[in-house]
Design a protein around this motif. Structure first.
Motif, mmCIF file in Angstrom:
data_model
loop_
_atom_site.group_PDB
_atom_site.id
_atom_site.type_symbol
_atom_site.label_atom_id
_atom_site.label_comp_id
_atom_site.label_asym_id
_atom_site.label_seq_id
_atom_site.Cartn_x
_atom_site.Cartn_y
_atom_site.Cartn_z
ATOM 1 N N TYR A 648 21.476 35.493 68.493
ATOM 2 C CA TYR A 648 22.888 35.470 68.101
ATOM 3 C C TYR A 648 23.008 35.948 66.664
ATOM 4 O O TYR A 648 22.063 35.887 65.872
ATOM 5 C CB TYR A 648 23.507 34.075 68.283
ATOM 6 N N PHE A 654 27.558 41.887 68.372
ATOM 7 C CA PHE A 654 26.179 41.502 68.067
ATOM 8 C C PHE A 654 25.512 42.562 67.189
ATOM 9 O O PHE A 654 25.604 43.764 67.447
ATOM 10 C CB PHE A 654 25.384 41.337 69.354
ATOM 11 N N TYR A 686 31.006 34.232 66.146
ATOM 12 C CA TYR A 686 29.599 34.395 66.449
ATOM 13 C C TYR A 686 29.484 35.133 67.789
ATOM 14 O O TYR A 686 30.294 34.896 68.704
ATOM 15 C CB TYR A 686 28.883 33.046 66.577
ATOM 16 N N VAL A 688 26.753 35.880 70.908
ATOM 17 C CA VAL A 688 25.482 35.509 71.542
ATOM 18 C C VAL A 688 25.094 36.606 72.529
ATOM 19 O O VAL A 688 25.937 37.083 73.297
ATOM 20 C CB VAL A 688 25.617 34.157 72.278
#
Length: 735
Positions: A648, A654, A686, A688
Motif C-alpha cells: 500500500y 498506487f 491510501y 492498497v
C-alpha cells in the motif's frame, strides 16, 4: 493496470522480456551456453587461454582462439565458436540484450559503495547508483544461498589478485552483475558470476572467470586466462559390512564439466574425505571408509568450486559374520597407461566373472553406469581372480584377468579394475538422431519425459557424443535417466552429454530422462550430433492479466506471414509482429522456410487469462487518549485469498516506488495490514494493491478521516438585544 511483454522469435525460439523481481534471476536464453559473447564488438585472445563453453561475436572480428581437438592447448575453446552470420550468434545477441534490459526494473534492496572490497552481500538486488567508477581492490563476499543481482551504474575495474568469495551456499551460477560500462578483470584476479555489460570486457593477464562474460556492445579481450562454466555430478557404490568394526566403505566417481584445479570435499555424516581435481578433469574416483553399517539411507555430498551435489544410497545391514568383497572400476583408458586418470570415463555393462583358486568361474556380474562392480560375501583365504569380457568396440590395455587376491576377514578390496581403449572404424558411418517428448502442453511443476534415439544406418560401426541442450526453465530430475548398456550419460544444466563409444551398423540406441517444468513459455530440447540437429518442444501456458499485452516478433524478410489463433487465420495480420491482448493458442506460418519446423508451428504460444484478486478494504481512524488522537489508524482487508500478497502507498493511486509496506508480502490472517497510520489533519487517501500468484493485481483506494478528541473550547461572544415589536400599553400616545 496494463503490462506489456515483448517476445522475440528467431525461427522457432521464443523469448519473453519481463520485469525482474526480488531474488529472480534473468533469463539468459541461448546465451546461457556461452562462456564469452559480445553482441557487437571484436573478440581477441593473446596467449594460452582456455575457455570451457561456447564463445563468439555477432558483429566484429574473432581472433586468437580455436576449438580444442582432441586435446586442449594454448588458445583453445572447449565448446563451439559462433561467428557473425550464424543463427546461434544472432539469437544470442538478442538474448543478451533482453537479459541486460530485464535487470533495469529490478528494485534495489541494498545500496553499495563504489569500492566493493570489504563488503558482504546477501541474496537480493544490490546497487551502486553513482557515476563514480566502481572498483574491487580486495575481496567481495557473497554470503548465503539465493540469487544475487548486482547493478553498477558505472564501469567496473578489479585490482590485481582481487577476488569474489562465495560462502554458506552462495553459487556462481546465481550471481549476475549488470554493469553500465566496461569491465576490466585485473591481473591474476578471480571473478565469479555472470557479467552483463554495456561495454567492453577485458580479462587481464592470468585472470580467471568462473561464470560468463556477456556484452551488449563492446569488445572482448583475453590474455592467458581460464574461463569456465563448471558442472558437477556424483555416483556412489556401497561396499560390504566389516564384522570387526560393523563398518563399510563407499567408492564412486565425481563427474565434472569445465573443471579448474582445486579440491572436492565428500561428506557422509561425520565421515569426510578430499580428492584433488586437475584443470580439465571430467571424472575423479574417490573412496570413503569408516561408515557405520545398518543405518539405512545415507546421503553423500560433494562440495567443489562453491557447488554442492548430493546422492542417497542404502548402507549395508549390520553384520554378524565376516564377509569379504572384491570389486573395482572398468574405465576407458584414453592414454593406454593402465591407470584411471582424471579424464578417463567409466564403461557400463561390461561382463565381469569371478574365478576361484582353480580359475573356475564362481559367478558373474556387469558394471554399473559408473563402471563399478563388486562381488560380496566371499570366502576368506581363497585366492580369487577376476576375468573381464572385452566390450564391443574396445581393446584391453593389458591383461583381461587380474589377481589372484586372497581376502581377509571383513576386507573390501576395490582395486581389481581394468582399462580398455576404443577402436573406431576408419570408414564413415551414417548417424542420425531423433528426440521425442511425451507431453506437448504442460503446466509448471509437471514432469516431461524425453526419448533420444540414435541410429546408425551405415554399413560400419561408429562412436559419437550426443549433445543435449535444455531450455532455461527446466530442471533435470536426478537419477531419471535410462542409459543403454555400454554408453554413459552425464547430466548438466543446460547441457548434458551422452557418450556412445560403440554403435553397430544398423543399430538404434534409445536414451530416456525426465525434467521438471519451472517456467512458462515454450520449452525446447535440442539434440546435436555432428551433421544432425533435432528438437522437441512443449508449450507451457502464460497467464495474461486483464489489460496485459504480449508482442510477438519474428525476423523480417519473408514474403508473407500468416498468424493463427486457435488454428484460425487472423485476418489482416500479415507482418512479422503480432500484439496479443486476449487468451488463445498463437502460431505462425511463413513462406520459403525449411528446417526443423517449416511452418513455425512446432509448438504454439499459449495464453490463458487470469482472474484479478477480489477483496474489500476499509480505513479505521485513530483512537483517542484523553483529548489527544493517537497515531494508530488501521487498514483492514477482508474477503481475501490467503495466498495473495499486498502493498500500500499514500495517495489516490498506487505508487510502486513509494510502498509503505515494502516488497509484496502475504496478507495476515486477521486482514490487518497497517496498525500505526498517523492521524491526518485533513482526509488522507491510501491505495492498497493485492497481487495473485501470476502478478495480476487489483487496486482499492480508501480514505482515512481525521480523529477529533474532546469538546470544543468555550468562546465568549458579545451580542445586543433589540425589541422590534410589542403590543399596546396603557399610556401610549394615540396615533
Amino acid at each position: 493496470m496494463g503490462k506489456k511483454y515483448f517476445l522475440i522469435l528467431s525461427f522457432v525460439t521464443l523469448i519473453a522480456s519481463s520485469t525482474i523481481g526480488f531474488g529472480q534471476a534473468p533469463n539468459l536464453g541461448t546465451a546461457s551456453n556461452f562462456a564469452l559473447f559480445t553482441a557487437n564488438g571484436a573478440f581477441t585472445n593473446v596467449g594460452a587461454s582456455v575457455v570451457t563453453g561456447d564463445v563468439g561475436t555477432n558483429v566484429g572480428a574473432f581472433t586468437g582462439l580455436s576449438v580444442a581437438t582432441p586435446i586442449p592447448g594454448p588458445g583453445t575453446v572447449l565448446g563451439n565458436i559462433r561467428l557473425p552470420g550464424s543463427t546461434e550468434a544472432n539469437q544470442a545477441a538478442t538474448d543478451v540484450t533482453t537479459a541486460y534490459n530485464s535487470l533495469n526494473s529490478a528494485a534495489c534492496t541494498t545500496i553499495l559503495l563504489p569500492e566493493l572490497a570489504g563488503q558482504t552481500l546477501t541474496p537480493g538486488v544490490s546497487c551502486q547508483n553513482t557515476a563514480n567508477p566502481t572498483t574491487l581492490n580486495g575481496t567481495l563476499v557473497l554470503n548465503g544461498a539465493g540469487v544475487y543481482i548486482i547493478k553498477l551504474s558505472s564501469a567496473l575495474t578489479t585490482a590485481t589478485n582481487s577476488s569474489i568469495s562465495l560462502t554458506n551456499g552462495a553459487s556462481f551460477d546465481n550471481v549476475y552483475f549488470q554493469v553500465d560500462g566496461a569491465v576490466d578483470v585485473g591481473i591474476n584476479s578471480f571473478f565469479r558470476g555472470t557479467i552483463l555489460a554495456n561495454g567492453a570486457i577485458s580479462l587481464l593477464t592470468g585472470a580467471s572467470l568462473e561464470g560468463r562474460g556477456l556484452s551488449v556492445g563492446g569488445a572482448i579481450s583475453l590474455s592467458n586466462n581460464l574461463v569456465t562454466i563448471p558442472a558437477l555430478s556424483l555416483s556412489v557404490v556401497a561396499g560390504s559390512c566389516v564384522p570387526a568394526t560393523n563398518q563399510y566403505s563407499i567408492s564412486g566417481i565425481v563427474s565434472l564439466t569445465g573443471a579448474l584445479a582445486g579440491t572436492a570435499t565428500l561428506t557422509d555424516g561425520l565421515a569426510s574425505t578430499t580428492v584433488a581435481v586437475n584443470t580439465g578433469d571430467t571424472s575423479v574416483p574417490f573412496s570413503l571408509t569408516g561408515l557405520t553399517s545398518g543405518t539405512s539411507s545415507h546421503t553423500l555430498t560433494v562440495n567443489y568450486a562453491s557447488q554442492t551435489v548430493s546422492v542417497t544410497y542404502t548402507a549395508p545391514a549390520s553384520c554378524t559374520v565376516a564377509p569379504a568383497s572384491l570389486g573395482g572400476v572398468v574405465f576407458t583408458d584414453t592414454n593406454t597407461n593402465g591407470v584411471q586418470d582424471g579424464g578417463d570415463t567409466p564403461i557400463a555393462g561390461v561382463e565381469v566373472t569371478l574365478l576361484d583358486g582353480a580359475s573356475s568361474p564362481v559367478t558373474s556380474t556387469t558394471t554399473s553406469p559408473s563402471g563399478i562392480y563388486s562381488f560380496t560375501g566371499l570366502t576368506l583365504g581363497v585366492p580369487y581372480s577376476v576375468s573381464f569380457t572385452t566390450p564391443t568396440g574396445y581393446l584391453a590395455t593389458g591383461s583381461t584377468v587380474t589377481g589372484p587376491v586372497t581376502l581377509t576377514a571383513g576386507q573390501s578390496y576395490t582395486s581389481a579394475g581394468a582399462g580398455f581403449f576404443p577402436v573406431v572404424s576408419p570408414t564413415n558411418p551414417s548417424l542420425s538422431v531423433q528426440t521425442f517428448v511425451d507431453i506437448s502442453k504442460a503446466e509448471v511443476g509437471d514432469l516431461l519425459t524425453y526419448s533420444v534415439v540414435l541410429t546408425n544406418s551405415g554399413s560400419t560401426s561408429a562412436t559419437t557424443t550426443v549433445r543435449d541442450s535444455l531450455s532455461t526453465g527446466t530442471t533435470y530430475v536426478t537419477g531419471s535417466a535410462t542409459v543403454p548398456v555400454g554408453t554413459s550419460f552425464v547430466s548438466g544444466q543446460p547441457i548434458s552429454l551422452w557418450t556412445v563409444p560403440f554403435i553397430a551398423a544398423g543399430q538404434s540406441l534409445t536414451l530416456t530422462f525426465q525434467v521438471r517444468v519451472d517456467s512458462t513459455g515454450i520449452l525446447y530440447n535440442i539434440i546435436t550430433i555432428p551433421g544432425d540437429t533435432v528438437k522437441a518442444c512443449t508449450s507451457i501456458p502464460v497467464k495474461l492479466c486483464l489489460g496485459d499485452e504480449y508482442t510477438l516478433t519474428v525476423p523480417a524478410g519473408r514474403a508473407s506471414y500468416r498468424w493463427y489463433r486457435d488454428g484460425v487465420l487472423i485476418q489482416g495480420q500479415t507482418s512479422n509482429v503480432l500484439v496479443v491482448t486476449g487468451p488463445g493458442s498463437y502460431s505462425l506460418g511463413v513462406d520459403n522456410v525449411s528446417g526443423l519446423c517449416p511452418d513455425f508451428s512446432c509448438c504454439p504460444f499459449i495464453v490463458e487469462e487470469d482472474t484479478l484478486p477480489a477483496y474489500q478494504t476499509v480505513a479505521i481512524g485513530s483512537t483517542c487518549l484523553g483529548n489527544s488522537p493517537q497515531n494508530n489508524g488501521k487498514l483492514v482487508v477482508s474477503n481475501f485469498n490467503p495466498l495473495h500478497t499486498y502493498q500500500y502507498s499514500l495517495g489516490a493511486t498506487f505508487d510502486p516506488t513509494a510502498s509503505l509496506s515494502g516488497p509484496p508480502q502475504l496478507i495476515p490472517a486477521t486482514g490487518t495490514i497497517a496498525t500505526a497510520l498517523p492521524n491526518p489533519s485533513v482526509t488522507q487517501f491510501y491505495t492498497v494493491r493485492v497481487y495473485n500468484s501470476s502478478g495480476c493485481y487489483t487496486d482499492v483506494t480508501v480514505f482515512l478521516l481525521p480523529t477529533v478528541c474532546g469538546c470544543p473550547v468555550e468562546v465568549c461572544v458579545p451580542y445586543v438585544i433589540t425589541q422590534t415589536q410589542r403590543p399596546k400599553r396603557i399610556g401610549d400616545p394615540i396615533r
